[in-house]
Design a protein around this motif. Structure first.
Motif, short mmCIF file in Angstrom:
data_model
loop_
_atom_site.label_atom_id
_atom_site.label_comp_id
_atom_site.label_asym_id
_atom_site.label_seq_id
_atom_site.Cartn_x
_atom_site.Cartn_y
_atom_site.Cartn_z
N GLU A 87 0.81 -1.23 0.00
CA GLU A 87 0.00 0.00 0.00
C GLU A 87 0.84 1.27 0.00
O GLU A 87 0.31 2.38 0.01
N GLY A 88 2.15 1.13 0.02
CA GLY A 88 3.01 2.30 -0.13
C GLY A 88 3.33 3.01 1.17
O GLY A 88 3.74 4.18 1.15
N GLU A 89 3.17 2.33 2.31
CA GLU A 89 3.60 2.95 3.57
C GLU A 89 5.13 3.03 3.59
O GLU A 89 5.82 2.23 2.94
N ARG A 90 5.65 3.95 4.38
CA ARG A 90 7.10 4.18 4.39
C ARG A 90 7.79 3.17 5.29
O ARG A 90 8.26 3.51 6.39
N ILE A 91 7.84 1.92 4.83
CA ILE A 91 8.39 0.87 5.69
C ILE A 91 9.92 0.90 5.73
O ILE A 91 10.52 0.28 6.59
N ASN A 92 10.56 1.61 4.80
CA ASN A 92 12.01 1.80 4.88
C ASN A 92 12.23 2.97 5.85
O ASN A 92 12.29 4.13 5.45
N ASN A 93 12.32 2.62 7.15
CA ASN A 93 12.22 3.67 8.18
C ASN A 93 13.51 4.46 8.37
O ASN A 93 13.47 5.55 8.94
N THR A 94 14.66 3.96 7.91
CA THR A 94 15.87 4.76 8.08
C THR A 94 16.07 5.74 6.94
O THR A 94 16.90 6.65 7.02
N GLU A 95 15.34 5.55 5.86
CA GLU A 95 15.42 6.50 4.74
C GLU A 95 14.06 7.17 4.49
O GLU A 95 13.93 7.95 3.55
N ASN A 96 13.10 6.82 5.35
CA ASN A 96 11.75 7.39 5.29
C ASN A 96 11.17 7.27 3.88
O ASN A 96 10.71 8.25 3.30
N ARG A 97 11.21 6.04 3.35
CA ARG A 97 10.73 5.82 1.99
C ARG A 97 9.74 4.66 1.93
O ARG A 97 9.87 3.69 2.69
N ALA A 103 4.72 -2.19 -7.34
CA ALA A 103 3.91 -1.30 -8.19
C ALA A 103 4.46 -1.23 -9.61
O ALA A 103 3.75 -0.88 -10.54
N LEU A 104 5.76 -1.56 -9.77
CA LEU A 104 6.38 -1.49 -11.10
C LEU A 104 5.83 -2.56 -12.02
O LEU A 104 6.00 -2.47 -13.24
N ALA A 110 -4.20 -0.33 -12.22
CA ALA A 110 -4.24 -0.71 -10.80
C ALA A 110 -4.24 0.57 -9.97
O ALA A 110 -3.54 1.53 -10.31
N GLN A 111 -5.03 0.59 -8.92
CA GLN A 111 -5.18 1.81 -8.14
C GLN A 111 -4.07 1.89 -7.09
O GLN A 111 -3.98 1.02 -6.23
N LEU A 112 -3.24 2.90 -7.17
CA LEU A 112 -2.26 3.12 -6.10
C LEU A 112 -1.87 4.59 -6.09
O LEU A 112 -1.15 5.05 -6.98
N VAL A 113 -2.35 5.28 -5.08
CA VAL A 113 -2.00 6.70 -4.94
C VAL A 113 -1.19 6.82 -3.66
O VAL A 113 -1.63 6.39 -2.59
N VAL A 114 0.02 7.34 -3.77
CA VAL A 114 0.88 7.50 -2.60
C VAL A 114 1.28 8.97 -2.50
O VAL A 114 1.79 9.53 -3.48
N ASP A 115 1.02 9.59 -1.35
CA ASP A 115 1.31 11.02 -1.15
C ASP A 115 0.68 11.86 -2.28
O ASP A 115 1.34 12.76 -2.84
N GLY A 116 -0.52 11.51 -2.66
CA GLY A 116 -1.23 12.27 -3.68
C GLY A 116 -0.77 11.99 -5.10
O GLY A 116 -1.28 12.57 -6.06
N GLN A 117 0.21 11.09 -5.27
CA GLN A 117 0.76 10.80 -6.59
C GLN A 117 0.18 9.49 -7.12
O GLN A 117 0.18 8.48 -6.39
N ASP A 118 -0.31 9.51 -8.35
CA ASP A 118 -0.86 8.29 -8.97
C ASP A 118 0.32 7.43 -9.46
O ASP A 118 0.84 7.63 -10.57
N VAL A 119 0.73 6.52 -8.62
CA VAL A 119 1.94 5.73 -8.90
C VAL A 119 1.76 4.88 -10.16
O VAL A 119 2.67 4.79 -11.01
N ASN A 120 0.58 4.29 -10.31
CA ASN A 120 0.37 3.42 -11.47
C ASN A 120 0.49 4.21 -12.78
O ASN A 120 1.08 3.75 -13.76
N ALA A 121 -0.07 5.44 -12.78
CA ALA A 121 0.00 6.27 -14.00
C ALA A 121 1.46 6.63 -14.30
O ALA A 121 1.90 6.57 -15.46
N ASP A 122 2.22 6.97 -13.26
CA ASP A 122 3.65 7.32 -13.46
C ASP A 122 4.41 6.13 -14.05
O ASP A 122 5.21 6.27 -14.98
N VAL A 123 4.18 4.96 -13.45
CA VAL A 123 4.90 3.75 -13.90
C VAL A 123 4.59 3.47 -15.37
O VAL A 123 5.50 3.22 -16.18
N HIS A 124 3.32 3.54 -15.72
CA HIS A 124 2.96 3.18 -17.10
C HIS A 124 3.35 4.25 -18.12
O HIS A 124 3.60 3.93 -19.28
#
Ligand code: F6P
Length: 551
Positions: A87-97, A103-104, A110-124
């Motif tokens: 779901e795009g939570e920032r599980i890389n906690n030492t780099e806050n990512r 998603a790639l 596929a629906q995936l919006v992270v921090d307001g960004q449509d990740v699926n649209a960016d990838v495609h």
């Protein structure tokens, strides 16, 4: 952030303690006996998904072990952390990512919006650009500066920006374009660049500079060398036809002199060792074409869906991880051998070395506390049958227990059926031999049957005895295809993830590579200029002095 249900240290959890008690019972188990006692063991301890089949029955465990391991996964919050990753939570906690390599390979839409960004649209959007570019190069429409089609592609990158594309291009060589020769330069050792440049023609060569950060010292030096070599043969304006970049760092690419129109971007939520699915896979798409590259992504996505939805007990990456965890923690396995019985998977063990060891080679938890059990074992291996004639001796009769992952395709990509029969026979025979071994009683009987005198039988018997009871997994696929290869890589990615959650380490940073980089910069300056003996110990000073004397 969604927290796992347990932030206790691993050894304090009830499920780990239950496993510790169970492991004492399991100490004397012999796999031979486990198989004899349960004719259904193979059916019970195997699982299928995303075009792959995993037989894990040749491990020193039983149904109860698996129940306890599944309970451990639940107590450590593996399912919650898995969902948080997808779901795009920032599980890389030492780099806050966020960590979104999944998603790639998600299908368009596929629906995936992270921090307001449509990740699926960016990838495609980037995939569409990859398709246009790779189609143009492959068809011969993209021409070098003198009007000739591209014949050679040189990928310049290191670590995740090299190992993934290189491994996949080799593995899928049967799908490759006949005109395009692929080269990979990673090492700062000039012999690597020298070997590649010696084989290519500047008029027909395309260089891909692949670096997530575009600051990695080796890649930057190699890219500058390639640029200078190219400009020794062509005018500056020709660069645009011969240099493209793959990176997250647009500014650095401009500074290097690559037109941003020739840049294929990706994002900070793609870890280097998880990046072959991104534009870092450009050499793969060039070699096999966008259609097969899409199949590769789809195979990985099928494994993602299996991992996301199958219950732990029937979930292949979970099982591979839990069995590996059992072997590491309770059977004291310090390393794992990867044995692909497929020559085209030649670089797969090297690829897994980075994936697993850079991810889980950690000794503090996500909260910075020391871990209280061993973590990632060393990963190594070579294709079978070559390994059999080199280091399998140690695996069979050495003092350490080293679990093995056998990987094989049931059908070959060639017509030499008898070779394939021999290959598979070797693969299955090895797993049987590791499991069964050969007792001293069996060895004596053999030697006696050969007519050896009793004293000779006794002298030789200990040397010819195999302890057996050595664990292995076998992963089978119908054929090695873009899709099954995608699934195979995703299987190991998720296995690595699950183990990282159980150890409660951050599998997505790699601070351990930093110290050497910093020291190398200092020593490079000393080798080129004045030594700074006060900075070092006598060994390092001595080595620097010897190198300077040789310059
Ligand atoms: O130094 C380790 C590392 O950061 C790897 O994690 C990464 O795959 C590799 O270097 C290359 O990094 P980049 O793609 O930024 O050049």
């Amino acid at each position: 952030m969604r927290q796992p249900s347990s932030t206790l240290s691993l050894t304090s959890t009830a499920s780990f303690q239950a496993l510790e008690t169970h492991a004492i019972d399991a100490e004397d188990w012999q796999m031979r006996d486990l198989f004899a006692a349960d004719p259904q063991r193979f059916e019970r301890l195997s699982v299928e998904g995303a075009g792959l089949f995993l037989d894990y029955s040749k491990n020193r465990l039983n149904g109860r072990t698996l129940e306890l391991l599944a309970a451990l996964a639940r107590e450590r919050g593996v399912e919650q952390r898995r969902d948080a990753m997808f779901e795009g939570e920032r599980i890389n906690n030492t780099e806050n990512r966020a960590v979104l390599h999944t998603a790639l390979r998600a299908p368009r839409g596929a629906q995936l919006v992270v921090d307001g960004q449509d990740v699926n649209a960016d990838v495609h959007a980037v995939l569409d650009r990859i398709r246009t570019f790779t189609d143009a190069v492959r068809s011969g429409e993209w021409l070098g500066h003198t009007g000739k089609p591209i014949t050679d592609i040189v990928n310049i990158g290191i670590g995740g920006s090299d190992l993934g594309p290189k491994m996949v291009v080799l593995a899928l060589r049967h799908y490759a374009h006949p005109r395009l020769r692929m080269h990979f330069v990673s090492n700062v050792d000039g012999h690597d660049m020298d070997a590649a440049l010696g084989q290519v023609n500047p008029e027909t060569t395309l260089f891909i500079v692949a670096s997530k950060t575009f600051t990695t010292a080796e890649t930057m030096m190699n890219a500058q060398t390639a640029r200078a070599w190219f400009l020794g043969h062509a005018p500056e304006e020709a660069l645009a036809k011969h240099f493209v970049a793959v990176s997250t760092n647009t500014e650095a690419i401009k500074t290097f002199g690559i037109d941003p129109a020739n840049m294929f971007p990706f994002w900070d939520w793609v870890g280097g060792r998880y990046s072959v699915w991104s534009a870092i896979g450009l050499p793969v798409a060039l070699a096999v074409g966008f259609g097969y590259f899409s199949d590769f992504l789809a195979g990985a996505h099928a494994m993602d869906e299996h991992f996301r939805t199958a219950p732990i007990e029937q979930n292949m990456p979970m099982i591979l991880a839990l069995v590996g965890f059992w072997n590491r923690e309770f059977l004291d396995a310090h390393s794992v051998t990867i044995a692909p019985y497929h020559q085209d998977l030649n670089r797969f063990p090297a690829y897994l070395q980075q994936l697993d060891m850079e991810s889980n080679g950690k000794s503090v938890t996500r909260d910075g506390d020391p871990v209280d059990t061993p973590t990632c074992p060393a990963i190594w291996g070579e294709p079978g049958t070559n390994g059999q004639h080199a280091y399998f001796q140690l695996l069979h009769q050495g003092t350490d227990l080293t679990p093995i992952d056998f990987i094989a395709a049931l059908r070959p990509a060639h017509e030499m059926e008898h070779h394939h029969t021999a290959l598979l026979a070797n693969c299955f025979a090895q797993s049987e031999a590791f499991m069964k071994g050969k007792t001293i009683i069996e060895v004596r009987a053999d030697l006696q049957a050969q007519g050896l005198p009793p004293e000779e039988v006794e002298r030789l018997a200990p040397h010819k005895t195999f302890p057996g009871n050595r664990p292995s997994n076998t992963i089978l696929m119908e054929r090695l295809t873009p899709s099954t290869l995608g699934a195979l890589i995703a299987l190991y990615e998720h296995k690595t993830f699950v183990q990282g959650v159980i150890w409660n380490v951050n599998s997505f940073d790699q601070w351990g590579v930093e110290l050497g980089k910093v020291l190398a910069k200092k020593i490079e300056a000393e080798l080129a200029g004045e030594p700074q003996p006060n900075l070092h110990d006598s060994s390092t000073n001595g080595l620097i002095a010897r190198a300077k004397a040789a310059f």
